[in-house]
Design a protein around this motif. Structure first.
Motif, short mmCIF file in Angstrom:
data_model
loop_
_atom_site.label_atom_id
_atom_site.label_comp_id
_atom_site.label_asym_id
_atom_site.label_seq_id
_atom_site.Cartn_x
_atom_site.Cartn_y
_atom_site.Cartn_z
N ASN A 136 0.96 -1.09 0.04
CA ASN A 136 -0.06 0.24 -0.10
C ASN A 136 0.87 1.41 0.10
N ILE A 137 0.62 2.11 -0.87
CA ILE A 137 1.38 3.48 -1.03
C ILE A 137 0.56 4.51 -0.04
N SER A 138 1.46 4.64 1.02
CA SER A 138 0.99 5.72 1.97
C SER A 138 1.50 7.07 1.72
N SER A 139 2.03 7.65 2.90
CA SER A 139 2.81 8.81 2.66
C SER A 139 3.38 9.54 4.02
N ASN A 140 4.36 10.20 3.87
CA ASN A 140 4.84 10.68 5.08
C ASN A 140 3.89 11.73 5.85
N ARG A 141 2.74 12.26 5.13
CA ARG A 141 1.78 13.06 5.66
C ARG A 141 0.82 12.08 6.68
N ALA A 142 1.01 10.75 6.23
CA ALA A 142 0.09 9.94 7.28
C ALA A 142 0.96 9.65 8.62
N GLN A 143 2.19 9.97 8.81
CA GLN A 143 2.92 9.70 9.84
C GLN A 143 3.03 10.87 10.77
N VAL A 144 2.82 12.17 10.23
CA VAL A 144 3.19 13.22 11.15
C VAL A 144 2.16 14.30 10.65
N GLY A 145 0.97 14.02 10.02
CA GLY A 145 -0.07 15.16 9.68
C GLY A 145 0.32 16.10 8.46
N PHE A 146 -0.56 16.97 8.46
CA PHE A 146 -0.23 17.99 7.24
C PHE A 146 -0.96 19.27 7.58
N GLU A 147 -0.59 20.51 7.78
CA GLU A 147 -1.60 21.54 8.29
C GLU A 147 -2.69 21.95 7.20
N ARG A 148 -2.39 21.29 5.88
CA ARG A 148 -3.19 21.59 4.82
C ARG A 148 -3.62 20.20 4.31
N SER A 149 -4.95 19.99 3.68
CA SER A 149 -5.30 18.64 3.47
C SER A 149 -5.16 17.50 4.21
N SER A 150 -5.99 17.88 5.31
CA SER A 150 -5.95 16.87 6.55
C SER A 150 -6.80 15.60 6.09
N HIS A 151 -7.70 15.72 5.32
CA HIS A 151 -8.52 14.65 4.40
C HIS A 151 -7.33 13.79 3.82
N TYR A 152 -6.51 14.54 3.03
CA TYR A 152 -5.46 13.52 2.37
C TYR A 152 -4.60 12.57 3.39
N ALA A 153 -4.11 13.31 4.67
CA ALA A 153 -3.30 12.56 5.54
C ALA A 153 -4.21 11.46 6.26
N ALA A 154 -5.40 11.94 6.49
CA ALA A 154 -6.27 10.70 7.01
C ALA A 154 -6.30 9.48 6.28
N ALA A 155 -6.51 9.82 4.92
CA ALA A 155 -6.77 8.62 3.86
C ALA A 155 -5.49 7.95 3.69
N LYS A 156 -4.38 8.56 3.83
CA LYS A 156 -3.18 7.85 3.55
C LYS A 156 -2.61 7.11 4.97
N ALA A 157 -3.11 7.71 5.91
CA ALA A 157 -2.98 6.81 7.35
C ALA A 157 -3.94 5.75 7.58
N ALA A 158 -5.09 5.61 6.58
CA ALA A 158 -6.00 4.39 6.57
C ALA A 158 -5.46 3.53 5.63
N VAL A 159 -4.69 3.79 4.78
CA VAL A 159 -4.00 2.54 3.94
C VAL A 159 -2.89 1.94 4.64
N LEU A 160 -2.19 2.84 5.51
CA LEU A 160 -1.23 2.29 6.33
C LEU A 160 -1.90 1.24 7.52
N GLY A 161 -2.84 1.65 7.91
CA GLY A 161 -3.42 0.88 8.91
C GLY A 161 -3.99 -0.41 8.32
N PHE A 162 -4.39 -0.37 6.89
CA PHE A 162 -4.85 -1.62 6.43
C PHE A 162 -3.57 -2.79 6.28
N ALA A 163 -2.51 -2.12 6.07
CA ALA A 163 -1.35 -2.89 5.71
C ALA A 163 -1.00 -3.57 6.90
#
Length: 247
Positions: A136-163
């Motif tokens: 699953n391709i996640s993002s560094n923003r899933a690890q530490v958050g992002f002050e813009r596009s919190s929905h993107y960070a949350a979605a990428k955190a979800a695919v990490l949780g899936f893995a």
């Protein structure tokens, strides 16, 4: 290279960026690649490049959220051995007040549901073979958050949780599941924000540059290749040191 000879791989979002580079890398290693993307021209181009290099590729032009079409592709290929859940869409730097329901649903439909749908599509054959590799391709923003596009960070955190969850669930069937969280990568998606934004983000990491898609593709190939057989449920972070997390 022939490390993937005799194996079939599906790469979602393979029309550009990391997905494109990964499709080409796996094909160069001998895999038959199902090139999935919504953009018919991009899919055709990637398939043509693989064929030109004497590789084997099949087009799959539809949304990754379409589970029925995913299953059709898997059945036509007589099973998939390697799945790269890469398809994604950008968050376009939206602060929370600017995230409407449509934007939220589009991000979660592609990143989260699409990852689940693709995985369910390949699972029966992987279980029957007692073999499978999923990334699953996640993002560094899933690890530490992002002050813009919190929905993107949350979605990428979800695919990490899936893995992590799927690594536990699928282990009895010989299926290994891992995630990759890249830092800033120079792709068509990141360039939508402009070269200045790309340069600013690259300046935040320790090596002071962005990655090329091929660098991430090489990590993916290692994880699903012969040398990656002792790793599951893990997050690999080719991010130039942005961030450094963990113990």
């Amino acid at each position: 290279m022939t490390e993937f000879s005799g194996l079939t791989a599906m790469v979602t979002g393979a029309g550009s960026g990391i997905g494109r580079a990964t499709a080409l890398r796996l094909a160069s290693g001998g895999a038959r690649v199902i090139v999935q993307d919504v953009d018919v021209d991009r899919v055709s181009e990637v398939v043509a490049l693989i064929h030109k290099a004497s590789g084997n590729a099949d087009p799959a032009v539809y949304s990754v959220a379409d589970e029925a079409r995913l299953r059709e592709s898997v059945l036509a290929a007589r099973g998939v051995d390697i799945l790269i859940n890469n398809a994604g869409v950008p968050g376009f730097n939206a602060v929370i007040e600017d995230i409407d329901r449509a934007a939220y649903e589009r991000l979660f439909d592609i990143h989260v549901w699409g990852t689940l749908a693709a995985t369910r599509a390949v699972l029966p054959e992987m279980k029957a073979k007692k073999y499978g590799r999923i990334v699953n391709i996640s993002s560094n923003r899933a690890q530490v958050g992002f002050e813009r596009s919190s929905h993107y960070a949350a979605a990428k955190a979800a695919v990490l949780g899936f893995a992590k969850a799927w690594a536990r669930e699928f282990a009895p069937f010989g299926i290994l599941v891992n995630a990759v969280a890249p830092g800033v990568v120079r792709t068509g998606m990141t360039l939508r924000y402009g070269q200045e934004a790309l340069d600013e983000e690259a300046a935040l990491n320790l090596v002071k540059r962005w990655a090329e898609p091929e660098e991430i593709a090489d990590w993916i190939a290692f994880i699903v290749g012969p040398k990656g057989g002792y790793m599951t449920g893990q997050l690999i972070c080719p991010n130039g040191g942005d961030p450094i997390v963990g113990i």
